[in-house]
Motif scaffolding. Structure first.
Motif, short mmCIF file in Angstrom:
data_model
loop_
_atom_site.label_atom_id
_atom_site.label_comp_id
_atom_site.label_asym_id
_atom_site.label_seq_id
_atom_site.Cartn_x
_atom_site.Cartn_y
_atom_site.Cartn_z
N TYR A 77 0.79 -1.23 0.00
CA TYR A 77 0.00 0.00 0.00
C TYR A 77 0.83 1.28 0.00
N GLY A 78 2.15 1.14 0.25
CA GLY A 78 2.97 2.33 0.38
C GLY A 78 2.74 3.03 1.71
N ASP A 79 2.17 2.31 2.69
CA ASP A 79 1.87 2.89 4.00
C ASP A 79 2.05 1.80 5.05
N ALA A 80 3.15 1.87 5.82
CA ALA A 80 3.45 0.84 6.81
C ALA A 80 2.41 0.79 7.92
N THR A 81 1.75 1.91 8.18
CA THR A 81 0.76 1.94 9.27
C THR A 81 -0.52 1.20 8.91
N ALA A 82 -0.65 0.79 7.65
CA ALA A 82 -1.86 0.07 7.22
C ALA A 82 -1.79 -1.42 7.54
N TRP A 83 -0.81 -1.83 8.37
CA TRP A 83 -0.66 -3.24 8.70
C TRP A 83 -1.91 -3.80 9.39
N ARG A 84 -2.68 -2.92 10.07
CA ARG A 84 -3.87 -3.39 10.77
C ARG A 84 -4.91 -3.98 9.81
N VAL A 85 -4.94 -3.47 8.57
CA VAL A 85 -5.88 -3.98 7.58
C VAL A 85 -5.58 -5.46 7.30
N ILE A 86 -4.30 -5.77 7.14
CA ILE A 86 -3.88 -7.15 6.88
C ILE A 86 -4.07 -8.00 8.13
N ALA A 87 -3.77 -7.42 9.30
CA ALA A 87 -3.91 -8.16 10.56
C ALA A 87 -5.35 -8.58 10.79
N GLU A 88 -6.30 -7.66 10.56
CA GLU A 88 -7.71 -7.97 10.76
C GLU A 88 -8.20 -9.03 9.79
N ALA A 89 -7.68 -8.99 8.56
CA ALA A 89 -8.10 -9.97 7.55
C ALA A 89 -7.61 -11.36 7.87
N ASN A 90 -6.57 -11.47 8.71
CA ASN A 90 -5.98 -12.77 9.02
C ASN A 90 -6.05 -13.15 10.50
N GLY A 91 -6.70 -12.30 11.32
CA GLY A 91 -6.84 -12.60 12.73
C GLY A 91 -5.51 -12.61 13.48
N ILE A 92 -4.61 -11.66 13.17
CA ILE A 92 -3.27 -11.61 13.77
C ILE A 92 -3.24 -10.54 14.86
#
Length: 242
Positions: A199-214
């Protein structure tokens, strides 16, 4: 099926392309085409599905598996190079052409978003093994050398992982999740690093975390396949942060 009279042998090739300009887009301009010197003797095509199963508290019984998603296709192919009958007198040039697909392109570096090229294996009318992907691994075995040490024969093992296959999102009109792709975790990966690359935005990791339950973005097990949401209108604000 027997070969038709007068038909010429169709040679396999690897098309190397610029990575997509944005997430979810098609690959960019063609950088080069690597013509195979010899057609491969075998092709290995793999695809998997992922299931999640919660432990059962009842001994002797198994809980029902929950379908998580379908993984990308992976194509494995060996390319044989032989310089004994060519003017090059070395297979290093052919190996270097393949190595290009493993390093970031100049254009992506200039945009400060380094990414390696996308590739597509093509062989005549074959469809099941021809798809846009990334070169996930390349290994070279040299088997014959000249008196001065130049390698004359080599077998290059390629593994191409499918990329860019979109699946419908739950709510495409909301401007949040339009589709998703997957990423296989390797040693050293972290969610902020993956979010920056996607995404070009390191702070967007929460989007991936929520999609994978991390819960912990810094602890990822190598080999795990993560669902990476494809975003339509920028990075959405995760639930609970409002």
């Amino acid at each position: 099926m027997p070969k038709k009279p007068g038909a010429s042998l169709v040679k396999a090739r690897l098309v190397i392309m610029e990575p997509p300009a944005k997430v979810g887009a098609k690959p960019g301009a063609k950088l080069s085409t690597v013509q195979f010197q010899f057609n491969p003797g075998t092709l290995a095509l793999a695809k998997n599905t992922e299931w999640r199963r919660k432990p059962s508290r009842m001994a002797g019984q198994a809980s029902l598996p929950e379908f998580v998603g379908s993984g990308p296709r992976t194509l494995s192919v060996d390319v044989f190079l032989d310089a004994t009958a060519t003017h090059d007198n070395s297979v290093e040039t052919g190996v270097e052409k393949l190595m290009v697909a493993c390093v970031p392109t100049k254009k992506s570096i200039q945009k400060k978003k380094p990414a390696s090229p996308w590739v597509r294996f093509e062989w005549g009318t074959a469809k099941s093994v021809s798809f846009d992907g990334v070169l996930s691994s390349l290994s070279v075995d040299y088997s014959l050398f000249d008196v001065d040490g130049k390698p004359l024969r080599a077998t290059c093992s390629l593994s191409i992982e499918e990329a860019g296959v979109d699946t419908p999102g739950q709510n495409p009109t909301s401007g949040a999740l339009e589709a998703s792709r997957t990423h296989r975790v390797v040693a050293g990966d972290s969610l902020p690093q993956l979010a920056w690359r996607e995404y070009g935005d390191a702070t967007a990791w929460r989007v991936i975390a929520e999609a994978n339950g991390i819960d912990d973005p810094l602890v990822l097990r190598p080999g795990t396949r993560l669902v990476v949401p494809v975003l339509e209108d920028g990075v959405p604000e995760p639930e609970g942060s409002r």
